[in-house]
Design an enzyme around this catalytic site. Structure first.
Site, PDB file in Angstrom:
ATOM      1  N   GLY A  84       0.856  -1.217  -0.003  1.00 43.94           N
ATOM      2  CA  GLY A  84      -0.110   0.119  -0.098  1.00 43.94           C
ATOM      3  C   GLY A  84       0.847   1.270   0.031  1.00 43.94           C
ATOM      4  O   GLY A  84       2.167   1.279   0.439  1.00 43.94           O
ATOM      5  N   THR A  86       0.574   5.836   0.424  1.00 39.99           N
ATOM      6  CA  THR A  86      -0.267   7.007   0.687  1.00 39.99           C
ATOM      7  C   THR A  86       0.354   8.299  -0.390  1.00 39.99           C
ATOM      8  O   THR A  86       1.586   8.386  -0.705  1.00 39.99           O
ATOM      9  CB  THR A  86       0.191   7.478   2.013  1.00 39.99           C
ATOM     10  OG1 THR A  86       1.577   7.763   2.118  1.00 39.99           O
ATOM     11  CG2 THR A  86      -0.483   6.682   3.202  1.00 39.99           C
ATOM     12  N   ASP A  88      -0.968  11.700   0.470  1.00 42.75           N
ATOM     13  CA  ASP A  88      -2.072  12.414   1.032  1.00 42.75           C
ATOM     14  C   ASP A  88      -2.211  14.032   0.667  1.00 42.75           C
ATOM     15  O   ASP A  88      -1.197  14.599  -0.013  1.00 42.75           O
ATOM     16  CB  ASP A  88      -1.595  12.567   2.545  1.00 42.75           C
ATOM     17  CG  ASP A  88      -1.704  11.148   3.297  1.00 42.75           C
ATOM     18  OD1 ASP A  88      -2.139  10.290   2.834  1.00 42.75           O
ATOM     19  OD2 ASP A  88      -1.223  11.181   4.535  1.00 42.75           O
ATOM     20  N   GLN A 141     -10.344  10.009   7.415  1.00 46.58           N
ATOM     21  CA  GLN A 141      -9.244  10.579   7.838  1.00 46.58           C
ATOM     22  C   GLN A 141      -9.076  11.880   6.978  1.00 46.58           C
ATOM     23  O   GLN A 141      -8.863  11.829   5.713  1.00 46.58           O
ATOM     24  CB  GLN A 141      -8.120   9.842   7.963  1.00 46.58           C
ATOM     25  CG  GLN A 141      -6.673  10.619   8.139  1.00 46.58           C
ATOM     26  CD  GLN A 141      -6.750  10.968   9.775  1.00 46.58           C
ATOM     27  OE1 GLN A 141      -7.360  10.582  10.428  1.00 46.58           O
ATOM     28  NE2 GLN A 141      -6.379  12.313   9.932  1.00 46.58           N
ATOM     29  N   TYR A 147      -6.749   7.275  -0.007  1.00 42.64           N
ATOM     30  CA  TYR A 147      -6.632   6.163   0.892  1.00 42.64           C
ATOM     31  C   TYR A 147      -7.836   5.687   1.607  1.00 42.64           C
ATOM     32  O   TYR A 147      -7.889   4.429   1.728  1.00 42.64           O
ATOM     33  CB  TYR A 147      -5.341   6.849   1.734  1.00 42.64           C
ATOM     34  CG  TYR A 147      -4.845   5.572   2.764  1.00 42.64           C
ATOM     35  CD1 TYR A 147      -3.724   4.993   2.412  1.00 42.64           C
ATOM     36  CD2 TYR A 147      -5.211   5.499   3.967  1.00 42.64           C
ATOM     37  CE1 TYR A 147      -3.068   3.946   3.068  1.00 42.64           C
ATOM     38  CE2 TYR A 147      -4.619   4.522   4.964  1.00 42.64           C
ATOM     39  CZ  TYR A 147      -3.443   3.839   4.358  1.00 42.64           C
ATOM     40  OH  TYR A 147      -2.914   2.818   5.226  1.00 42.64           O
ATOM     41  N   PRO A 177      -5.370  -2.197  10.677  1.00 45.35           N
ATOM     42  CA  PRO A 177      -4.469  -1.823  11.689  1.00 45.35           C
ATOM     43  C   PRO A 177      -4.651  -0.189  11.950  1.00 45.35           C
ATOM     44  O   PRO A 177      -5.306   0.661  11.146  1.00 45.35           O
ATOM     45  CB  PRO A 177      -3.104  -1.845  11.066  1.00 45.35           C
ATOM     46  CG  PRO A 177      -3.452  -2.501   9.712  1.00 45.35           C
ATOM     47  CD  PRO A 177      -4.836  -2.519   9.514  1.00 45.35           C
ATOM     48  N   TYR A 179      -2.364   3.106  13.889  1.00 42.60           N
ATOM     49  CA  TYR A 179      -1.108   3.680  13.503  1.00 42.60           C
ATOM     50  C   TYR A 179      -0.197   2.659  13.976  1.00 42.60           C
ATOM     51  O   TYR A 179       0.037   2.245  15.176  1.00 42.60           O
ATOM     52  CB  TYR A 179      -0.903   4.784  14.015  1.00 42.60           C
ATOM     53  CG  TYR A 179      -1.762   6.153  13.246  1.00 42.60           C
ATOM     54  CD1 TYR A 179      -1.163   6.811  12.363  1.00 42.60           C
ATOM     55  CD2 TYR A 179      -3.100   6.175  13.627  1.00 42.60           C
ATOM     56  CE1 TYR A 179      -2.009   7.416  11.443  1.00 42.60           C
ATOM     57  CE2 TYR A 179      -3.659   7.041  12.585  1.00 42.60           C
ATOM     58  CZ  TYR A 179      -3.206   7.916  11.703  1.00 42.60           C
ATOM     59  OH  TYR A 179      -3.876   8.525  10.796  1.00 42.60           O
TER      60      TYR A 179
HETATM   61  P1  NAD Z   1       5.439   0.783   3.961  1.00 38.68           P
HETATM   62  O1  NAD Z   1       5.453   2.034   3.229  1.00 38.68           O
HETATM   63  O2  NAD Z   1       6.577   0.643   5.145  1.00 38.68           O
HETATM   64  O3  NAD Z   1       5.753  -0.539   3.014  1.00 38.68           O
HETATM   65  C1  NAD Z   1       4.875  -0.710   2.108  1.00 38.68           C
HETATM   66  C2  NAD Z   1       5.334  -1.864   1.185  1.00 38.68           C
HETATM   67  O4  NAD Z   1       4.405  -1.890   0.162  1.00 38.68           O
HETATM   68  C3  NAD Z   1       6.561  -1.842   0.732  1.00 38.68           C
HETATM   69  O5  NAD Z   1       7.125  -3.094   0.884  1.00 38.68           O
HETATM   70  C4  NAD Z   1       6.609  -1.501  -0.880  1.00 38.68           C
HETATM   71  O6  NAD Z   1       7.593  -1.917  -1.330  1.00 38.68           O
HETATM   72  C5  NAD Z   1       5.134  -2.424  -0.980  1.00 38.68           C
HETATM   73  N1  NAD Z   1       4.598  -1.690  -2.303  1.00 38.68           N
HETATM   74  C6  NAD Z   1       4.284  -0.207  -2.396  1.00 38.68           C
HETATM   75  N2  NAD Z   1       3.753   0.096  -3.542  1.00 38.68           N
HETATM   76  C7  NAD Z   1       3.859  -1.281  -4.248  1.00 38.68           C
HETATM   77  C8  NAD Z   1       3.541  -1.561  -5.569  1.00 38.68           C
HETATM   78  N3  NAD Z   1       2.863  -1.025  -6.522  1.00 38.68           N
HETATM   79  N4  NAD Z   1       3.658  -3.121  -5.858  1.00 38.68           N
HETATM   80  C9  NAD Z   1       3.981  -3.711  -4.791  1.00 38.68           C
HETATM   81  N5  NAD Z   1       4.347  -3.504  -3.909  1.00 38.68           N
HETATM   82  C10 NAD Z   1       4.299  -2.274  -3.259  1.00 38.68           C
HETATM   83  O7  NAD Z   1       4.130   0.528   4.635  1.00 38.68           O
HETATM   84  P2  NAD Z   1       3.523  -0.126   6.081  1.00 38.68           P
HETATM   85  O8  NAD Z   1       3.438   0.651   7.130  1.00 38.68           O
HETATM   86  O9  NAD Z   1       4.263  -1.429   6.267  1.00 38.68           O
HETATM   87  O10 NAD Z   1       2.134  -0.540   5.414  1.00 38.68           O
HETATM   88  C11 NAD Z   1       1.582  -1.864   4.966  1.00 38.68           C
HETATM   89  C12 NAD Z   1       0.219  -1.953   4.755  1.00 38.68           C
HETATM   90  O11 NAD Z   1      -0.412  -1.743   6.011  1.00 38.68           O
HETATM   91  C13 NAD Z   1      -0.138  -0.974   3.858  1.00 38.68           C
HETATM   92  O12 NAD Z   1      -1.360  -1.464   2.941  1.00 38.68           O
HETATM   93  C14 NAD Z   1      -0.763   0.168   4.598  1.00 38.68           C
HETATM   94  O13 NAD Z   1      -1.780   0.932   3.918  1.00 38.68           O
HETATM   95  C15 NAD Z   1      -1.237  -0.390   5.823  1.00 38.68           C
HETATM   96  N6  NAD Z   1      -1.414   0.260   6.839  1.00 38.68           N
HETATM   97  C16 NAD Z   1      -0.589   0.799   7.571  1.00 38.68           C
HETATM   98  C17 NAD Z   1      -0.719   1.580   8.712  1.00 38.68           C
HETATM   99  C18 NAD Z   1       0.676   2.234   9.455  1.00 38.68           C
HETATM  100  O14 NAD Z   1       0.266   3.004  10.338  1.00 38.68           O
HETATM  101  N7  NAD Z   1       1.814   1.914   9.128  1.00 38.68           N
HETATM  102  C19 NAD Z   1      -1.968   1.757   9.200  1.00 38.68           C
HETATM  103  C20 NAD Z   1      -3.001   1.087   8.671  1.00 38.68           C
HETATM  104  C21 NAD Z   1      -2.570   0.321   7.435  1.00 38.68           C
END
Ligand code: NAD
Length: 240
Positions: A84, A86, A88, A141, A147, A177, A179
């Site tokens: 995923g 962002t 924003d 949000q 997003y 999840p 934050y």
């Molecule tokens: P991060 O930015 O640390 O990691 C994101 C990962 O997604 C990376 O490994 C990146 O290589 C991969 N990615 C991005 N674009 C891609 C694409 N087009 N094809 C393949 N891979 C791709 O993010 P994170 O915080 O570990 O988030 C992981 C998931 O959890 C996401 O879907 C995010 O929206 C969700 N999430 C995160 C949080 C938070 O607070 N960190 C909260 C709620 C949901």
């Protein structure tokens, strides 16, 4: 033979935590990643988990990438849609590109990866799909119409596909999840983050491992009566 799990965006952050937990459970784990080759190489060297690069927003790349994983590793039994991004900004400043990239990757990626793996799970009569949504998809949000829409869409996608998979032994669930302390949250300005933490009843950000344990449970045999559900893991920030 151990079941095979693929985790999109699995080489860092929450995805890395999920890969490690599923590996600890005895699954054969494969990570997909989007961009950072160096990080992916370091991840594979440290964990022995192979990492495959493709863009989950690219439908054909998902079909070809999963076919390659299945030929080299084995049929995919567990799909974790974690990748995923962002982009924003408030609506009046958000470009169409910021909107469509987030929808293409965060929501389109779930469809593309399910298209590549669900038919095989259905044929074999067992499968697990776990989609990573977000508290911001549940509650909305400020500055995140793209997003929040994509993540909210994931929750609807989960409930619809769960109905299609149920009679074939394929469960489909989501985790929302709160934050979590990863690169994604490191991009949030410190004063904003302090306000966010002040509103989390348990008083801290989540760790990747907090989310990974939820995924591990949903991927296990113990969860075989759970489908179409959303598990909120957010320290009490949003009770839904
Ligand atoms: P991060 O930015 O640390 O990691 C994101 C990962 O997604 C990376 O490994 C990146 O290589 C991969 N990615 C991005 N674009 C891609 C694409 N087009 N094809 C393949 N891979 C791709 O993010 P994170 O915080 O570990 O988030 C992981 C998931 O959890 C996401 O879907 C995010 O929206 C969700 N999430 C995160 C949080 C938070 O607070 N960190 C909260 C709620 C949901």
């Amino acid at each position: 033979m151990a079941r095979v799990a693929i985790v999109t965006g699995g080489t860092r952050g929450i995805g890395e935590g999920i890969c490690l937990k599923l590996q600890e459970m005895g699954l054969t784990v494969v990570a997909n990643f989007g961009g950072n080759e160096q990080k992916a190489q370091a991840f594979t060297a440290a964990t022995n988990i192979p990492a495959y690069k493709w863009d989950v927003g690219d439908h054909q790349a998902c079909l070809e990438g999963c076919a390659r994983v299945e030929a080299e590793i084995g049929p995919i039994d567990v799909l974790v849609n974690n990748a995923g991004i962002t982009r924003d900004g408030t609506l009046h400043k958000m470009s169409f590109d910021d909107w469509s990239e987030v929808i293409r990757i965060n929501l389109g990626g779930c469809f593309n990866m399910a298209k590549a793996t669900f038919p095989g799970m259905r044929e074999r009569g067992w499968g697990r799909i776990i989609n990573i949504g977000s508290v911001n998809g549940q509650a909305g949000q400020y500055g995140q119409v793209n997003y929040a829409a994509a993540k909210s869409g994931i929750h609807g996608f989960t409930k619809a596909l769960a109905q299609e998979g149920a009679k074939f032994g394929v469960t489909v669930n989501a985790i929302a999840p709160g934050y979590v302390d990863t690169d994604m949250v490191a991009a949030v300005p410190q004063p904003v983050l302090e306000k966010i933490i002040a509103n989390i009843p348990v008083g801290r950000l989540g760790e990747a491992s907090d989310i990974a344990r939820g995924v591990a449970f949903l991927a296990s045999e113990d969860a075989n009566f759970i489908t179409g559900s959303t598990m909120s893991i957010n320290g009490g920030q949003h009770m839904y």
